[in-house]
Design an enzyme around this catalytic site. Structure first.
Site, PDB file in Angstrom:
ATOM      1  N   ASP A  30     -20.075   6.897  25.825  1.00 14.03           N
ATOM      2  CA  ASP A  30     -18.676   7.103  25.436  1.00 14.03           C
ATOM      3  C   ASP A  30     -17.719   6.806  26.589  1.00 14.03           C
ATOM      4  O   ASP A  30     -18.077   6.978  27.752  1.00 14.03           O
ATOM      5  CB  ASP A  30     -18.517   8.566  24.990  1.00 14.03           C
ATOM      6  CG  ASP A  30     -17.232   8.789  24.226  1.00 14.03           C
ATOM      7  OD1 ASP A  30     -16.583   7.806  23.816  1.00 14.03           O
ATOM      8  OD2 ASP A  30     -16.857   9.960  24.047  1.00 14.03           O
ATOM      9  N   ARG A  34     -11.298   4.049  26.980  1.00 15.62           N
ATOM     10  CA  ARG A  34     -10.435   4.612  28.039  1.00 15.62           C
ATOM     11  C   ARG A  34     -10.604   3.871  29.353  1.00 15.62           C
ATOM     12  O   ARG A  34      -9.657   3.668  30.103  1.00 15.62           O
ATOM     13  CB  ARG A  34     -10.741   6.110  28.223  1.00 15.62           C
ATOM     14  CG  ARG A  34     -10.023   6.979  27.208  1.00 15.62           C
ATOM     15  CD  ARG A  34     -10.615   8.347  27.122  1.00 15.62           C
ATOM     16  NE  ARG A  34     -11.865   8.320  26.381  1.00 15.62           N
ATOM     17  CZ  ARG A  34     -12.745   9.308  26.341  1.00 15.62           C
ATOM     18  NH1 ARG A  34     -12.510  10.422  27.020  1.00 15.62           N
ATOM     19  NH2 ARG A  34     -13.836   9.214  25.631  1.00 15.62           N
ATOM     20  N   ASN A  78     -18.075   4.660  13.087  1.00 15.18           N
ATOM     21  CA  ASN A  78     -17.389   3.646  13.896  1.00 15.18           C
ATOM     22  C   ASN A  78     -16.829   2.476  13.081  1.00 15.18           C
ATOM     23  O   ASN A  78     -16.011   1.709  13.584  1.00 15.18           O
ATOM     24  CB  ASN A  78     -18.303   3.118  15.012  1.00 15.18           C
ATOM     25  CG  ASN A  78     -18.480   4.093  16.160  1.00 15.18           C
ATOM     26  OD1 ASN A  78     -19.492   4.088  16.856  1.00 15.18           O
ATOM     27  ND2 ASN A  78     -17.491   4.964  16.392  1.00 15.18           N
ATOM     28  N   ARG A 200     -23.728  13.183  27.809  1.00 12.82           N
ATOM     29  CA  ARG A 200     -22.519  12.584  27.256  1.00 12.82           C
ATOM     30  C   ARG A 200     -21.501  12.386  28.363  1.00 12.82           C
ATOM     31  O   ARG A 200     -20.970  13.353  28.920  1.00 12.82           O
ATOM     32  CB  ARG A 200     -21.901  13.454  26.161  1.00 12.82           C
ATOM     33  CG  ARG A 200     -20.656  12.754  25.587  1.00 12.82           C
ATOM     34  CD  ARG A 200     -20.205  13.306  24.278  1.00 12.82           C
ATOM     35  NE  ARG A 200     -19.244  12.398  23.662  1.00 12.82           N
ATOM     36  CZ  ARG A 200     -18.901  12.389  22.397  1.00 12.82           C
ATOM     37  NH1 ARG A 200     -19.445  13.262  21.572  1.00 12.82           N
ATOM     38  NH2 ARG A 200     -18.017  11.531  21.924  1.00 12.82           N
TER      39      ARG A 200
HETATM   40  C1  FPP Z   1     -17.791   4.566  22.673  1.00 16.53           C
HETATM   41  O1  FPP Z   1     -16.674   4.370  23.492  1.00 16.53           O
HETATM   42  C2  FPP Z   1     -18.552   3.337  22.567  1.00 16.53           C
HETATM   43  C3  FPP Z   1     -18.832   2.667  21.414  1.00 16.53           C
HETATM   44  C4  FPP Z   1     -18.408   3.138  20.082  1.00 16.53           C
HETATM   45  C5  FPP Z   1     -19.582   1.395  21.427  1.00 16.53           C
HETATM   46  C6  FPP Z   1     -20.735   1.323  22.382  1.00 16.53           C
HETATM   47  C7  FPP Z   1     -21.176  -0.071  22.445  1.00 16.53           C
HETATM   48  C8  FPP Z   1     -21.626  -0.676  23.538  1.00 16.53           C
HETATM   49  C9  FPP Z   1     -21.817  -0.023  24.849  1.00 16.53           C
HETATM   50  C10 FPP Z   1     -21.880  -2.145  23.453  1.00 16.53           C
HETATM   51  C11 FPP Z   1     -23.196  -2.654  23.119  1.00 16.53           C
HETATM   52  C12 FPP Z   1     -24.373  -1.764  23.201  1.00 16.53           C
HETATM   53  C13 FPP Z   1     -25.631  -2.169  23.547  1.00 16.53           C
HETATM   54  C14 FPP Z   1     -26.772  -1.238  23.299  1.00 16.53           C
HETATM   55  C15 FPP Z   1     -25.911  -3.497  24.126  1.00 16.53           C
HETATM   56  P1  FPP Z   1     -15.226   4.495  22.854  1.00 16.53           P
HETATM   57  O2  FPP Z   1     -14.815   3.146  22.375  1.00 16.53           O
HETATM   58  O3  FPP Z   1     -15.241   5.567  21.812  1.00 16.53           O
HETATM   59  O4  FPP Z   1     -14.374   4.923  24.088  1.00 16.53           O
HETATM   60  P2  FPP Z   1     -13.064   5.830  24.071  1.00 16.53           P
HETATM   61  O5  FPP Z   1     -13.491   7.180  23.570  1.00 16.53           O
HETATM   62  O6  FPP Z   1     -12.648   5.847  25.496  1.00 16.53           O
HETATM   63  O7  FPP Z   1     -12.084   5.159  23.170  1.00 16.53           O
END
Ligand code: FPP
Length: 252
Positions: A30, A34, A78, A200
């Site tokens: 996560d 940000r 998502n 997390r």
């Molecule tokens: C959460 O951060 C992240 C995600 C929903 C996507 C995770 C995806 C990857 C790391 C890319 C590909 C994965 C692999 C296994 C190659 P957020 O977008 O919710 O962050 P925020 O809370 O700061 O907005």
């Protein structure tokens, strides 16, 4: 465990007792959005950086001898994100899966996907199935990486309940024989130990539908570090905290 090659990364696990590592670590990746915002970059740049971190951490876990790693890449919720962001994440996953397919055998990994793959774009779903098929044919002890894709813990439990119910109707299972152990065989994580440690990053203090069945006795570790900034050193901090905990599993 003797089979893990720790020589590859001599600095691995500094300060961490390598004989008391968790067998299974789960990570909620996560904070990508940000991280990007802080740098004035589009959110997709955060996901790209997060995917690089995933690679670093997967190899690090392999090198220090953590046999199972499960990461939360895309949840059943998502899909609510803007279409461009969803499609950028899918493209990234496709790119890294291609790499997984090429390197899994050579680099000592085995991959599996947790979640309902049916709603994924067909090309991505095809790559996932190809990777799982390849993994199933690989021999020897390998580092197991599970990628949660279109995953939700409640959805996983419902899918398992339906599958078990169908077995009952077919006369292959009986209601009175249902135990924790039997039910676990219907979950995406079948055949694997429960996570010992769930991490997390990004300062959020919740599990967000990540492995609710399997995390019943997991130790939890939260850090403010955003996922793209997460390093092997941060994982060491989590491992040190884990090793300082007393796990009683309901006993005294
Ligand atoms: C959460 O951060 C992240 C995600 C929903 C996507 C995770 C995806 C990857 C790391 C890319 C590909 C994965 C692999 C296994 C190659 P957020 O977008 O919710 O962050 P925020 O809370 O700061 O907005």
């Amino acid at each position: 465990m003797a089979f893990w090659n720790r020589k590859k990364n001599p600095a691995a696990g500094e300060g961490v007792d390598l004989s008391r590592l968790p067998r299974h670590v789960g990570i909620i990746m996560d904070g990508n959005g940000r991280w990007a915002k802080k740098r004035g970059l589009p959110r997709t740049a955060g996901h790209a950086a997060g995917a690089e971190t995933f690679r670093t951490i997967a190899y690090y876990c392999r090198d220090i001898g953590i046999p199972y790693l499960t990461v939360y890449a895309f949840s059943t919720e998502n899909w609510k994100r803007p279409a461009e962001e969803v499609s950028a994440i899918m493209d990234l996953l496709g790119k890294y899966l291609q790499e997984v397919l090429e390197k899994m055998e050579r680099d000592g990994f085995r991959v599996r996907f947790f979640g309902d793959l049916d709603p994924l774009p067909p090309a991505l779903r095809g790559l996932c199935l190809q990777a799982e098929e390849k993994a199933a044919g690989l021999t020897g002890q390998r580092h197991q990486v599970n990628i949660c894709l279109n995953y939700g813990g409640r959805d996983e439990i419902l899918r398992a309940a339906r599958a078990w119910g169908r077995e009952v109707l077919a006369g292959r299972q009986s209601i009175d024989d249902l135990t924790d152990e039997v039910f676990s065989r219907y979950l995406d994580s079948r055949g694997m130990p429960d996570p010992d440690l769930i991490i997390r990053p990004s300062g959020e203090l919740r599990l967000s539908n990540f492995l609710p069945w399997q995390s019943a006795y997991a130790e939890l570790y939260f850090t403010d570090v955003l996922w793209p900034d997460f390093t092997p050193g941060v994982l060491d901090q989590a491992l040190l905290a884990y090793q300082g905990r007393q796990r009683r599993f309901g006993g005294v």
